[in-house]
Design a protein around this motif. Structure first.
Motif, PDB file in Angstrom:
ATOM      1  N   ILE A  16       0.832  -1.207   0.000  1.00 48.24           N
ATOM      2  CA  ILE A  16       0.000   0.000   0.000  1.00 48.24           C
ATOM      3  C   ILE A  16       0.868   1.259   0.000  1.00 48.24           C
ATOM      4  CG2 ILE A  16      -1.726   1.327   1.276  1.00 48.24           C
ATOM      5  CD1 ILE A  16      -2.790  -1.320   2.357  1.00 48.24           C
ATOM      6  N   THR A  17       1.919   1.247   0.783  1.00 42.44           N
ATOM      7  CA  THR A  17       2.823   2.395   0.835  1.00 42.44           C
ATOM      8  C   THR A  17       3.406   2.687  -0.537  1.00 42.44           C
ATOM      9  OG1 THR A  17       3.390   1.931   3.145  1.00 42.44           O
ATOM     10  CG2 THR A  17       4.918   3.319   1.903  1.00 42.44           C
ATOM     11  N   ARG A  18       3.796   1.649  -1.236  1.00 38.98           N
ATOM     12  CA  ARG A  18       4.357   1.830  -2.580  1.00 38.98           C
ATOM     13  C   ARG A  18       3.297   2.393  -3.543  1.00 38.98           C
ATOM     14  NH1 ARG A  18       7.610  -3.199  -4.831  1.00 38.98           N
ATOM     15  NH2 ARG A  18       8.097  -1.592  -6.379  1.00 38.98           N
ATOM     16  N   ILE A  19       2.073   1.932  -3.411  1.00 35.99           N
ATOM     17  CA  ILE A  19       0.994   2.429  -4.266  1.00 35.99           C
ATOM     18  C   ILE A  19       0.753   3.917  -3.997  1.00 35.99           C
ATOM     19  CG2 ILE A  19      -1.487   2.284  -4.745  1.00 35.99           C
ATOM     20  CD1 ILE A  19      -1.245  -0.751  -4.095  1.00 35.99           C
ATOM     21  N   LEU A  20       0.697   4.271  -2.720  1.00 38.74           N
ATOM     22  CA  LEU A  20       0.423   5.662  -2.348  1.00 38.74           C
ATOM     23  C   LEU A  20       1.548   6.601  -2.780  1.00 38.74           C
ATOM     24  CD1 LEU A  20      -1.088   5.106   1.215  1.00 38.74           C
ATOM     25  CD2 LEU A  20      -2.319   5.716  -0.880  1.00 38.74           C
ATOM     26  N   ASN A  21       2.742   6.061  -2.957  1.00 35.91           N
ATOM     27  CA  ASN A  21       3.882   6.873  -3.382  1.00 35.91           C
ATOM     28  C   ASN A  21       3.881   7.162  -4.884  1.00 35.91           C
ATOM     29  OD1 ASN A  21       5.009   7.232  -0.844  1.00 35.91           O
ATOM     30  ND2 ASN A  21       6.298   5.416  -0.969  1.00 35.91           N
ATOM     31  N   LEU A  22       2.976   6.521  -5.611  1.00 32.57           N
ATOM     32  CA  LEU A  22       2.873   6.819  -7.039  1.00 32.57           C
ATOM     33  C   LEU A  22       2.453   8.275  -7.202  1.00 32.57           C
ATOM     34  CD1 LEU A  22       1.104   3.570  -8.323  1.00 32.57           C
ATOM     35  CD2 LEU A  22       3.470   4.276  -8.765  1.00 32.57           C
ATOM     36  N   ASN A  23       3.096   8.965  -8.124  1.00 35.33           N
ATOM     37  CA  ASN A  23       2.910  10.413  -8.269  1.00 35.33           C
ATOM     38  C   ASN A  23       1.706  10.730  -9.160  1.00 35.33           C
ATOM     39  OD1 ASN A  23       3.479  13.118  -7.865  1.00 35.33           O
ATOM     40  ND2 ASN A  23       4.889  13.229  -9.607  1.00 35.33           N
TER      41      ASN A  23
END
Length: 445
Positions: A221-228
C-alpha cells in the motif's frame, strides 16, 4: 471468423469477479471478437458466476437453464466461468450439457477456449473445459474496464482460512499472492489511462504476501500511495484473523489523504461460540480492538462488515450477540446473508434451523441496522464534504451522479453539467439509510 463473433458477458459477485470479466473482455477484444451489451445480438454468452450466497447461485443456475432452453439462445456458445465451474460442474452439465467450463484459475485461456469451439458452436467433449488448478496472475493483462475511472486491482487469489461454510475456498484454493512489481505497474498503467480511484481486492487483503512468509500489505500500500498521481485508494476486505497483526501499521497508512477512510472487516458472527463452530480462528474481542483503534484515529470512518444469520448452531443468545455488536460499534454497512448449505463444505452435514427462525432473526438484524445506518449519517446533514464523482446514473437531461466522500459514503448529486471524474465540495441536503444527497458548493477540492 473471430471478428464476426459478438460476445455478451454477464457478471455476478465480488469486485474480483468484475475484474475477471474486464480481463476476459480485453483478451477477447484483442483477439478480434466484438463485445455487446445486447444478449440478443451475441453469438457467445459468458456467465461469470458467484457461489458465496445460495440465493445468487440458484439465480445463476436458473439463468443457465433458461438460456439453454430459449430457442434464440440455445444454439449460441455458452461459457460458464467464475467459482461455479470448479464447484458445480456436474450441475452445470445437467442444466446445459453444451456449456463450456472455464475455471477461475484459467481466465487467460478464454481465447483458446472460444477459438476451439466458435466454428461449430457446440461442445465436443469435456476435454474442452479448463478446470485445472494452477497459480494464475490476473495482473498486467488486457482489459476493458466497466468504469474507466476505477482501477480494480486483484493482489492475490485464494486465502489461508478454512471456514466451515465457505464454498469460495473450494473454487479459489489456497493463497497465491501476485508480485508487488506487477501490481504497481498495473496500477500505474491504469492511472496513466485516466483512472482516479484504485480498488485493492482479493479474498482477504490482509493475507497478502503470507504465502511468501511475510505480511506484505503495508509495504504494498505504501508503494501504491507513493505513485505520483492524484487518486483515491479503497482498501477492500480484510479479515480480522491476520489484520490484527498489522493494525497499527495500517492505521498510520490510512492517515494518507489518498486513502478512503473505509474498513471492511467481515466477522460472520459476533458470538465466540459460533466463530469457533465456523472455524473463523479468532474471537470477537479481537475485532472490537481493531474497530476501536480505527475509530479512535478516524471518528467518522465507515465500518463495513458481513454477517451470516441462522447458522445451524446459532442460538437465541448468539443472535443477541449480533444485535449487541451492531449497537455497540454502530456498523455503517452490513452485508447480511441467511445461512444456506453448500455442497462439500463442513457445514453441509449440520441440521438447518427453521426458515421461520432464520427469517425472523434476519429481519431483526436488518431493521436494527437500518436504524443505525440512518442515525450514523445524521452527523453529515448540512455539512460541506469533499467528494469524488465516480459514476453517472441514467441518461436524462438533468443527470444523476454518484460520488464518494472521504469515508466512502455514497453521495448522490443532480447536475445539468458533466461532473464525472471531478473532485467537488457538496453540502449534504438529505440523508437515507444507504446514501446521502448533496448539492454542489464548489468545483474545487
Amino acid at each position: 471468423m473471430g471478428e464476426e463473433k459478438q460476445v455478451y458477458i454477464e457478471t455476478y459477485g465480488c469486485s474480483a469477479n468484475q475484474n475477471n470479466s474486464e480481463i476476459i473482455a480485453g483478451l477477447l477484444a484483442n483477439s478480434g471478437y466484438q463485445l455487446t451489451n445486447n444478449q440478443e445480438n451475441a453469438d457467445i454468452l459468458i456467465l461469470n458466476t458467484c457461489v458465496v450466497k445460495k440465493k445468487t447461485e440458484n439465480k445463476i443456475k436458473r439463468r443457465i437453464q433458461d438460456l439453454s432452453k430459449n430457442p434464440e439462445d440455445s444454439s449460441k456458445l455458452m461459457i460458464v466461468t467464475g467459482c461455479m465451474p470448479e464447484t458445480d460442474s456436474i450441475a452445470i452439465n445437467k442444466l446445459n450439457p453444451r456449456a463450456l467450463l472455464l475455471g477461475t484459475h484459467n481466465i487467460k485461456s478464454v481465447v483458446q477456449l472460444v477459438n476451439r469451439n466458435n466454428s461449430e458452436l457446440s461442445i465436443i467433449n469435456n476435454a474442452n473445459n479448463y478446470l485445472e488448478k494452477q497459480n494464475e496472475e490476473k495482473i498486467l493483462l488486457p482489459k476493458i474496464s466497466f468504469n474507466n475511472l476505477i482501477s480494480i486491482t486483484q493482489i492475490s487469489e485464494g486465502c489461508l482460512s478454512k471456514c466451515s461454510f465457505c464454498k469460495t475456498k473450494l473454487a479459489k484454493g489456497s493463497l497465491f499472492s501476485y508480485p508487488q512489481e506487477k501490481i504497481i505497474e498495473s496500477i500505474k498503467r491504469d492511472l496513466e489511462n485516466g483512472a482516479k480511484e484504485v480498488w485493492l481486492t482479493s479474498q482477504g487483503n490482509e493475507n497478502y504476501g503470507m504465502d511468501r512468509g511475510k505480511r506484505e500489505l503495508p509495504e504494498l500500500i505504501t508503494r501504491i500511495l507513493n505513485l505520483n498521481y492524484d487518486f483515491k485508494l479503497r482498501i477492500g476486505m480484510m479479515n480480522p484473523r491476520y489484520l490484527y497483526d498489522t493494525v497499527d501499521e495500517l492505521i498510520e497508512i490510512y492517515k494518507n489523504h489518498k486513502v478512503y477512510k473505509f474498513l471492511h472487516i467481515p466477522i460472520q458472527s459476533s458470538s465466540n461460540k459460533l466463530l469457533k463452530d465456523m472455524r473463523r480462528m479468532y474471537n470477537i474481542e479481537l475485532v472490537g480492538i481493531i474497530i476501536e483503534k480505527f475509530k479512535k484515529e478516524f471518528p467518522d470512518i465507515t465500518i463495513s462488515t458481513d454477517l451470516i444469520t441462522g447458522y445451524p448452531t446459532e442460538t437465541d443468545a448468539d443472535h443477541k450477540c449480533n444485535l449487541d455488536f451492531l449497537k455497540k460499534y454502530k456498523i455503517d454497512v452490513l452485508n447480511l446473508s441467511k445461512f444456506s448449505k453448500h455442497k462439500n463444505t463442513e457445514a453441509e452435514r449440520l441440521k438447518e434451523l427453521s426458515i421461520k427462525t432464520i427469517n425472523q432473526r434476519n429481519k431483526e438484524i436488518m431493521n436494527l441496522h437500518r436504524q443505525i445506518a440512518f442515525e450514523n449519517k445524521k452527523k453529515f446533514l448540512n455539512k460541506n464534504l469533499k467528494v469524488f464523482v465516480n459514476k453517472k446514473i441514467g441518461n436524462n437531461e438533468d443527470e444523476l451522479y454518484e460520488a464518494r466522500d472521504e469515508n466512502y459514503n455514497i453521495v448522490l448529486i443532480n447536475s445539468s453539467s458533466d461532473i464525472l471524474g471531478k473532485n467537488l465540495r457538496v453540502k449534504i441536503k438529505n440523508i437515507g439509510v444507504w446514501h446521502m444527497i448533496g448539492r454542489i458548493v464548489s468545483n474545487k477540492k
